[in-house]
Design an enzyme around this catalytic site. Structure first.
Site, mmCIF file in Angstrom:
data_model
loop_
_atom_site.group_PDB
_atom_site.id
_atom_site.type_symbol
_atom_site.label_atom_id
_atom_site.label_comp_id
_atom_site.label_asym_id
_atom_site.label_seq_id
_atom_site.Cartn_x
_atom_site.Cartn_y
_atom_site.Cartn_z
ATOM 1 N N GLY A 234 0.832 -1.195 0.000
ATOM 2 C CA GLY A 234 0.000 0.000 0.000
ATOM 3 C C GLY A 234 0.864 1.242 0.000
ATOM 4 O O GLY A 234 0.823 2.047 -0.920
ATOM 5 N N GLN A 651 10.188 -5.090 7.987
ATOM 6 C CA GLN A 651 9.581 -3.774 7.786
ATOM 7 C C GLN A 651 10.650 -2.701 7.711
ATOM 8 O O GLN A 651 10.611 -1.798 6.875
ATOM 9 C CB GLN A 651 8.680 -3.444 8.983
ATOM 10 N N GLU A 718 7.151 2.825 8.803
ATOM 11 C CA GLU A 718 7.621 4.042 8.148
ATOM 12 C C GLU A 718 8.959 4.565 8.652
ATOM 13 O O GLU A 718 9.660 5.267 7.928
ATOM 14 C CB GLU A 718 6.531 5.113 8.254
#
Ligand code: MOS
Length: 752
Positions: A234, A651, A718
């Protein structure tokens, strides 16, 4: 969860891994329905003006075509209270505000027939010259616009801070437009059943998509169901609804059949957002010891005619270091482009590039080690808000990663380290990203065979949400993880937030934790209240639950399995729902943890909550050709409780790979005459490949944060990208003596 968890923290493989590698995981576009038809979008080829005529007769006569929908024959839609971003209302419009804007939808029996017929739709335009150049528009003046985030921040007096400073950096940093390019394109399968709408939609937020659809079609929320069990990436572009989703539903209504609409890669560059271009002027002033005396950050980013998207670059400079005098201003520049949107660490990644490059420049002026400069300006609290940190282990991150990397081996002078034809450079930067936590619900059920089912309206973007939720559930209830089934991303399940802002692990995880705690308590209560049970009269806190067995902590012989409990009380299923929400320590309504000093204090937002980390990297620049290779990477992060060390590292590595792309490869190129992206494909939009990526070593620094969420974990989606572009640019400066302030840094800039 028990004090000594069996699963939480472990580097477990993804529980959905097998489904993915065997092709059994179904993505939105793969859902089928009887009598399915296929829609294709027709996009405007001009960026500003008006559709004078739209000839659809040839398309209508093409084989298999069921409908050609345009502004002229589109059914009337209610006006949503909050129009989806980037959308014009009504959905199909004659006014053109950006190239790629949707002007027609073709529906046919097959995907190929729809594509063919779409080519036959002929548009004629009254074309005006588009605005497509941010600098040129800036020269004409700009709107002091507020956009979607606090645009400005001010403390102290920057003028006098700068006047008192003995050393100063004053520079302009630029980042280009970037497109997200998740592997899975946006797609919607829309199925009407009377007034009920079911949509399989590639989205980061099923609830948000359902809410938008309900508003657009004037439906009650319970009439709309959105499902998306697997998301193929995404990164922000699926974080809000775009026009293709309601148009798929509209098309399904027009042809009275289910419709599938999947965007081709080219359209992924026009109607589903991008990271806007930024221009960031930053001024730093310090005393001779390096103590920051003033920070001024003035930023611009482009937005569209339809939206006020602000890329909040100013947050990082206002909170990362201690400084008494700070002034941040941000403005929007309106261009004839599709609306920009969130992209991985929106604002933090771009703002960090400017700020952490400026800090490196300051270190050079001061002849101070860049790490030492950061330590001299270490922020003991968030000086932007005045609040203490809920936790901050940045010193430990610096120390660990610097040690593993061998930062002490760096010789300070630029161009002083060489290995044959390669100029060697070491660079570092700080990483920081807000530790977000948003309200989330979950339901936990236990069945008579001792199995547990967890239902939550969150999403798994490929990050490992299924796995960490199963780990949390297995430990909290005390069953083997093989007995846990996780079902997510369906609006029939309790609401959870859009998976954005790195909030899903901690938000959905906290809800699952609370639902599973409540479930455990309810099941145990049956045995604790029963004279005939070996657990009679014990307190729930005296019981240990593990491997599907509940036993008295002090007398393990007093035990009952969950299966025995269900059997004895004739239960088939027991379920509990729970809702996790931010407490007062965050400015929410949920109350601070009881008994804490903060709970007594009351008030809102008592802590500032961030994840922190540090990047150290080595680059090698070919002295003759200017080619840049990233050779080594060491990073350390402190992220509260580690839920799964494997998916967490994954991640963070993914974020750093994105940072490498942002620094060295990616850029969306615009033909300004037509305001059209010309490298709108994956061969000309460069992203890193395996050969571009070195070993990325990640250290996880133990950290306990009792305020960040009930689960105590900080998100990691992030933070990895924040700081990595600056670390690379700083290493390139060290290797070559060339300070490049515009991304991406490419060999042509180094050859000049
Ligand atoms: Mo992320 S850019 O907040 O989806």
């Amino acid at each position: 969860m028990t004090d000594s968890p069996t699963y939480v923290g472990q580097p477990l493989d993804r529980i959905d891994g097998r489904l993915k590698v065997t092709g059994s995981a179904r993505y939105a576009a793969e859902f089928r329905a009887p009598n399915l038809s296929f829609a294709t979008l027709v996009a405007a080829s001009i960026a500003r003006g008006r559709v004078r005529s739209l000839v659809t007769t040839f398309a209508e006569r093409a084989p298999g075509v069921l409908a050609v929908i345009t502004a002229a024959n589109m059914p009337r839609m209610p006006r949503p209270s909050v129009p989806p971003a980037g959308d014009s209302s009504p959905l199909l419009d004659r006014e053109i505000r950006y190239s790629g804007q949707i002007i027609a939808v073709v529906v046919a029996e097959t995907h190929e027939q729809a594509q063919y017929a779409a080519e036959l739709v002929h548009a004629e335009y009254d074309m005006l010259a588009p605005s497509a150049n941010m600098e040129r528009e800036l020269a004409r003046g700009f709107e002091p616009n507020t956009g979607n985030a606090p645009p400005s921040s001010k403390r102290g007096d920057v003028q006098s801070g700068l006047a008192a400073a003995s050393t100063r950096v004053d520079a302009v940093y630029r980042t280009p437009t970037y497109h997200h390019n998740p592997m899975e394109p946006h797609a919607t399968v829309a199925i009407w059943n009377g007034e009920d709408l079911l949509a399989y939609d590639a989205t980061q937020g099923v609830s948000n998509t359902a809410q938008n659809l309900a508003e657009q079609f004037g439906l009650a929320p319970e009439n709309v169901r959105v499902v998306d069990p697997f998301v193929g990436g995404g990164f922000g572009c699926k974080g809000q609804s775009w026009p293709h989703t309601p148009l798929a539903a509209l098309a399904a209504r027009v042809v009275n059949r289910p419709v599938r609409l999947e965007l081709p890669r080219r359209q992924m560059f026009f109607t589903v957002g991008h990271r806007p271009e930024t221009r960031q002027a930053e001024t730093l002033g310090s005393d001779a010891s390096g103590k920051l005396a003033a920070i001024r950050h003035q930023a611009f980013n482009h937005t569209s005619e339809l939206d006020d998207f602000l890329e909040p670059t100013g947050n990082t400079p206002s909170m990362l270091y201690s400084c008494a005098n700070v002034e941040v201003t941000q403005h929007l520049v309106r261009l004839n482009l599709g609306s920009p949107t969130y992209q991985r660490a929106p604002g933090e990644s771009t703002g960090n590039f400017a700020h952490e490059t400026a800090m490196d420049e300051l270190a050079v002026r001061l002849r101070l080690d860049p790490l030492e400069l950061r330590l001299r300006n270490y922020a003991q609290s968030d000086e932007k808000t005045g609040h203490p940190w809920s936790s901050k282990s940045l010193r430990e991150c610096y120390a660990a990663a610097a040690q593993s990397f061998g930062w002490s081996q760096r010789s300070a002078a630029p161009r002083s380290m060489r290995d044959g034809r390669w100029l060697v450079g070491y660079g570092m930067a700080t990483a920081a990203y807000p530790a977000n936590f948003r309200p989330a619900g979950a339901k936990a059920q236990m069945y008579s065979d001792g199995s547990v089912r967890v239902l939550c309206g969150t999403q798994d973007l490929g990050t490992g949400t299924y796995t960490i939720l199963a780990q949390v559930a297995a430990d909290t209830v005390g069953v083997p993880i093989s007995k846990v089934r996780v079902e997510i991303a369906d609006t029939r399940f309790p609401d959870a937030p859009t998976s954005g802002g790195s909030c899903s692990a901690t938000s959905a995880g906290s809800a699952v934790l609370m639902a599973c705690r409540a479930l455990r308590g309810r099941v145990l209560a049956m045995a604790l209240a029963d004279e005939g049970s070996p657990l009679f009269n014990l307190k729930a806190s005296d019981i240990e639950t593990r491997d599907g067995v509940a036993s008295a902590r002090q007398a393990p012989a007093r035990r009952m399995s969950y299966v025995e409990i269900f059997g004895r009380y004739g239960k088939r299923v027991v379920e509990q729902e729970a809702f996790a929400e931010p407490g007062r320590e965050r400015g929410g309504g949920g109350g601070a943890p009881q008994g804490t000093e903060q709970a007594a204090k009351g008030g809102s937002g008592q802590y500032s909550m961030y994840a922190f980390g540090a990047h150290f990297c080595e680059v090698r620049v070919d002295a003759d050709l200017g080619t840049v290779r990233v050779a080594r990477w060491n990073a350390a992060f402190a992220l509260g409780k580690v839920l799964n060390a494997k998916t967490l590292r994954n991640q963070l590595q993914g974020g750093i790979v994105w940072g490498i792309g942002m620094a060295l490869e990616e850029k969306s190129l615009l033909d300004e005459r037509y305001a059209r992206y010309v490298n709108s494909n994956l061969s000309e939009y460069h992203v890193p490949v395996n050969a571009d990526i070195p070993e990325i070593a990640i250290e996880l620094i133990p950290e306990k944060d009792e305020f960040v969420s009930p689960l105590g974990a900080k998100g990691a989606g992030e933070i990895g990208i924040t700081g990595s572009p600056a670390a690379i640019g700083n290493a390139i400066y060290h290797a070559t003596g060339r300070r490049l302030r515009e991304l991406p840094i490419t060999l042509d800039q180094l050859l000049v």
